[in-house]
Design an enzyme around this catalytic site. Sequence first.
Site, PDB file in Angstrom:
ATOM      1  N   LYS A  22       0.827  -1.202   0.000  1.00 55.91           N
ATOM      2  CA  LYS A  22       0.000   0.000   0.000  1.00 55.91           C
ATOM      3  C   LYS A  22       0.865   1.257   0.000  1.00 55.91           C
ATOM      4  O   LYS A  22       0.674   2.169  -0.809  1.00 55.91           O
ATOM      5  CB  LYS A  22      -0.907   0.016   1.232  1.00 55.91           C
ATOM      6  CG  LYS A  22      -1.696   1.322   1.417  1.00 55.91           C
ATOM      7  CD  LYS A  22      -2.502   1.315   2.690  1.00 55.91           C
ATOM      8  CE  LYS A  22      -1.723   1.765   3.887  1.00 55.91           C
ATOM      9  NZ  LYS A  22      -1.803   3.214   4.122  1.00 55.91           N
ATOM     10  N   ASN A  23       1.827   1.316   0.917  1.00 59.19           N
ATOM     11  CA  ASN A  23       2.639   2.531   1.051  1.00 59.19           C
ATOM     12  C   ASN A  23       3.504   2.769  -0.183  1.00 59.19           C
ATOM     13  O   ASN A  23       3.828   3.911  -0.502  1.00 59.19           O
ATOM     14  CB  ASN A  23       3.508   2.453   2.304  1.00 59.19           C
ATOM     15  CG  ASN A  23       2.680   2.576   3.583  1.00 59.19           C
ATOM     16  OD1 ASN A  23       1.545   3.051   3.550  1.00 59.19           O
ATOM     17  ND2 ASN A  23       3.239   2.149   4.700  1.00 59.19           N
ATOM     18  N   ARG A  94      -3.189  10.797   4.401  1.00 61.15           N
ATOM     19  CA  ARG A  94      -1.990  11.614   4.523  1.00 61.15           C
ATOM     20  C   ARG A  94      -1.095  11.557   3.277  1.00 61.15           C
ATOM     21  O   ARG A  94      -0.436  12.537   2.929  1.00 61.15           O
ATOM     22  CB  ARG A  94      -1.195  11.155   5.744  1.00 61.15           C
ATOM     23  CG  ARG A  94       0.039  12.012   5.996  1.00 61.15           C
ATOM     24  CD  ARG A  94       0.678  11.685   7.304  1.00 61.15           C
ATOM     25  NE  ARG A  94       1.854  12.518   7.478  1.00 61.15           N
ATOM     26  CZ  ARG A  94       1.826  13.779   7.864  1.00 61.15           C
ATOM     27  NH1 ARG A  94       0.676  14.365   8.083  1.00 61.15           N
ATOM     28  NH2 ARG A  94       2.933  14.480   7.992  1.00 61.15           N
ATOM     29  N   CYS A 118      -4.637   8.486   9.620  1.00 65.21           N
ATOM     30  CA  CYS A 118      -4.865   7.950  10.952  1.00 65.21           C
ATOM     31  C   CYS A 118      -4.446   8.956  12.018  1.00 65.21           C
ATOM     32  O   CYS A 118      -3.470   9.696  11.859  1.00 65.21           O
ATOM     33  CB  CYS A 118      -4.049   6.656  11.147  1.00 65.21           C
ATOM     34  SG  CYS A 118      -4.731   5.236  10.281  1.00 65.21           S
ATOM     35  N   ARG A 123       2.458  14.520  13.259  1.00 67.17           N
ATOM     36  CA  ARG A 123       3.018  14.253  11.924  1.00 67.17           C
ATOM     37  C   ARG A 123       2.936  15.484  11.006  1.00 67.17           C
ATOM     38  O   ARG A 123       2.269  15.470   9.975  1.00 67.17           O
ATOM     39  CB  ARG A 123       2.309  13.062  11.269  1.00 67.17           C
ATOM     40  CG  ARG A 123       2.404  11.798  12.090  1.00 67.17           C
ATOM     41  CD  ARG A 123       2.177  10.564  11.269  1.00 67.17           C
ATOM     42  NE  ARG A 123       0.802  10.439  10.832  1.00 67.17           N
ATOM     43  CZ  ARG A 123       0.372   9.472  10.033  1.00 67.17           C
ATOM     44  NH1 ARG A 123       1.216   8.564   9.586  1.00 67.17           N
ATOM     45  NH2 ARG A 123      -0.889   9.397   9.669  1.00 67.17           N
ATOM     46  N   PRO A 124       3.585  16.571  11.378  1.00 67.44           N
ATOM     47  CA  PRO A 124       3.499  17.785  10.566  1.00 67.44           C
ATOM     48  C   PRO A 124       4.168  17.615   9.211  1.00 67.44           C
ATOM     49  O   PRO A 124       4.984  16.710   9.013  1.00 67.44           O
ATOM     50  CB  PRO A 124       4.255  18.820  11.414  1.00 67.44           C
ATOM     51  CG  PRO A 124       5.205  18.013  12.240  1.00 67.44           C
ATOM     52  CD  PRO A 124       4.481  16.728  12.538  1.00 67.44           C
ATOM     53  N   VAL A 125       3.806  18.507   8.263  1.00 64.32           N
ATOM     54  CA  VAL A 125       4.364  18.424   6.908  1.00 64.32           C
ATOM     55  C   VAL A 125       5.498  19.436   6.720  1.00 64.32           C
ATOM     56  O   VAL A 125       5.882  19.721   5.590  1.00 64.32           O
ATOM     57  CB  VAL A 125       3.269  18.652   5.850  1.00 64.32           C
ATOM     58  CG1 VAL A 125       2.247  17.531   5.906  1.00 64.32           C
ATOM     59  CG2 VAL A 125       2.594  20.008   6.027  1.00 64.32           C
ATOM     60  N   ASP A 126       6.028  19.947   7.816  1.00 64.24           N
ATOM     61  CA  ASP A 126       7.084  20.961   7.737  1.00 64.24           C
ATOM     62  C   ASP A 126       8.260  20.511   6.879  1.00 64.24           C
ATOM     63  O   ASP A 126       8.816  21.309   6.108  1.00 64.24           O
ATOM     64  CB  ASP A 126       7.604  21.308   9.140  1.00 64.24           C
ATOM     65  CG  ASP A 126       6.544  21.976  10.011  1.00 64.24           C
ATOM     66  OD1 ASP A 126       5.359  21.871   9.645  1.00 64.24           O
ATOM     67  OD2 ASP A 126       6.895  22.568  11.036  1.00 64.24           O
ATOM     68  N   LEU A 127       8.675  19.245   7.025  1.00 59.59           N
ATOM     69  CA  LEU A 127       9.838  18.774   6.267  1.00 59.59           C
ATOM     70  C   LEU A 127       9.569  18.832   4.774  1.00 59.59           C
ATOM     71  O   LEU A 127      10.461  19.166   3.985  1.00 59.59           O
ATOM     72  CB  LEU A 127      10.211  17.347   6.679  1.00 59.59           C
ATOM     73  CG  LEU A 127      10.753  17.144   8.099  1.00 59.59           C
ATOM     74  CD1 LEU A 127      11.156  15.689   8.289  1.00 59.59           C
ATOM     75  CD2 LEU A 127      11.927  18.056   8.371  1.00 59.59           C
ATOM     76  N   ASP A 308       4.890   0.285  11.954  1.00 59.04           N
ATOM     77  CA  ASP A 308       3.611  -0.243  11.490  1.00 59.04           C
ATOM     78  C   ASP A 308       3.374  -1.695  11.892  1.00 59.04           C
ATOM     79  O   ASP A 308       2.317  -2.254  11.602  1.00 59.04           O
ATOM     80  CB  ASP A 308       3.503  -0.114   9.966  1.00 59.04           C
ATOM     81  CG  ASP A 308       3.131   1.297   9.532  1.00 59.04           C
ATOM     82  OD1 ASP A 308       2.733   2.101  10.395  1.00 59.04           O
ATOM     83  OD2 ASP A 308       3.223   1.594   8.334  1.00 59.04           O
ATOM     84  N   ARG A 400      -8.403   0.292   4.741  1.00 57.39           N
ATOM     85  CA  ARG A 400      -7.428   1.195   4.142  1.00 57.39           C
ATOM     86  C   ARG A 400      -6.111   0.475   3.852  1.00 57.39           C
ATOM     87  O   ARG A 400      -5.340   0.923   3.003  1.00 57.39           O
ATOM     88  CB  ARG A 400      -7.156   2.393   5.059  1.00 57.39           C
ATOM     89  CG  ARG A 400      -8.326   3.345   5.221  1.00 57.39           C
ATOM     90  CD  ARG A 400      -7.956   4.559   6.061  1.00 57.39           C
ATOM     91  NE  ARG A 400      -6.701   5.122   5.579  1.00 57.39           N
ATOM     92  CZ  ARG A 400      -5.643   5.349   6.353  1.00 57.39           C
ATOM     93  NH1 ARG A 400      -5.670   5.067   7.628  1.00 57.39           N
ATOM     94  NH2 ARG A 400      -4.549   5.867   5.842  1.00 57.39           N
TER      95      ARG A 400
END
Length: 422
Positions: A22-23, A94, A118, A123-127, A308, A400
């Site tokens: 999936k990933n 995400r 989830c 889990r910020p998207v700053d990077l 995971d 999912r």
Amino acid sequence: MDSILVTGGGELHGQIPIAGAKNACLTLMPATLLTEEPLTLTNAPRLSDIKTMNALLESLGTEVTTLQGGKVLTMSSHNLDNLTADYDIVRKMRASILVLGPMLAREGRAVVSLPGGCAIGARPVDLHLNAMEALGAEIELRDGYIHAYAPKGLQGNIIEFPFVSVGATENVLLAATLANGTTIIKNAAREPEIVDLAHCLQAMGAKIEGEGTSKITVEGVDRLHGATHPVVTDRIELGTYMLAPIFTGGEVECLGGRIELLEAFCEKLDEAGISVEQTVNGLKVKRGNSGIKAINVTTEPFPGFPTDLQAQMMAMLCTATGTSVLEEKIFENRFMHAPELSRMGAKIEVNGGTAVVTGVERLKGAPVMATDLRASVSLILAGLAAQGETLVNRVYHLDRGYERVEEKLGSCGAKIERISGK
């Protein structure tokens, strides 16, 4: 909402086919945005997240064709007529943030809603955003959307992440393929999904070196072409089904499995007294005669123990002999399955990012609630080992990331059924 009813007892015997990752697939699909020519993915998993990414790409103008019941995806982005990834789709998953880099690289602009997924920490998207700015993009956050501009195209640069991020590595890798000049990604993620993405992009004409190491070099090209690429085996589904016969007894062969996908995980199984054998067709797993031994587990970026698989491993250790300690170092707030396992008779103490599990002789069936994707399947596995019936509610999370879980476990003798919600 659907529920899963599991009746404990009885060994598992048979073979379980492992789907494409999936990933990996969710990362590969946005690569279609980098070219006007068709990109075909084989061995695609049939999951709700894949359907969500399909819907997102189609909303941008990509034509998506599914074949063989969804196992083959052919995508053509020759006519992108929308550069806004809308909140109504992005909030569900995400991985939607991965359309940002490709749209910026090809079109010079993109508007992407801040993502969902989830609820397992901030889990910020700053990077992601900092990396795009390092490649020359202008970034503004307005009304919950990322507005990104690179009218003169992206420019190669050295990007060193302060900590390993799979998603950010993927976004930069996608974007850098069409950037002007050379991009060097330092402290890059090393996961098999990263390697799989690099191989797909290379098949499309990208110039990439160092995939699978902490330093990836990308030399930008003027254009990419179409390709056909098989999605790598899902190592998380693999690890999950490898645990199933440990809960119940018996022996299961996971078709398509390879030890190198899960070396750290397999080492922990060996430490716990579990037999893992590489076969011609996959991995064969069975529990030793002495039962499950308590072990300590710390989640780490690849090649360490996968976060995971932490919930599934915790469920297994609930009936181990002795006391185990699990330390979660990747995501905060990822022990939400612990209270549900406790409802089944497990002895678990959580303190911040550490969980102490004292094994009990037997779990008891109970009604429980899934809080996220991996927690969902950990409760199902626990139900296999429990006395009586376990009803796992809110299994929309499960769909999912796991296709036909009742079918796969049921084919090996598990007493499991889906109860459709009204």
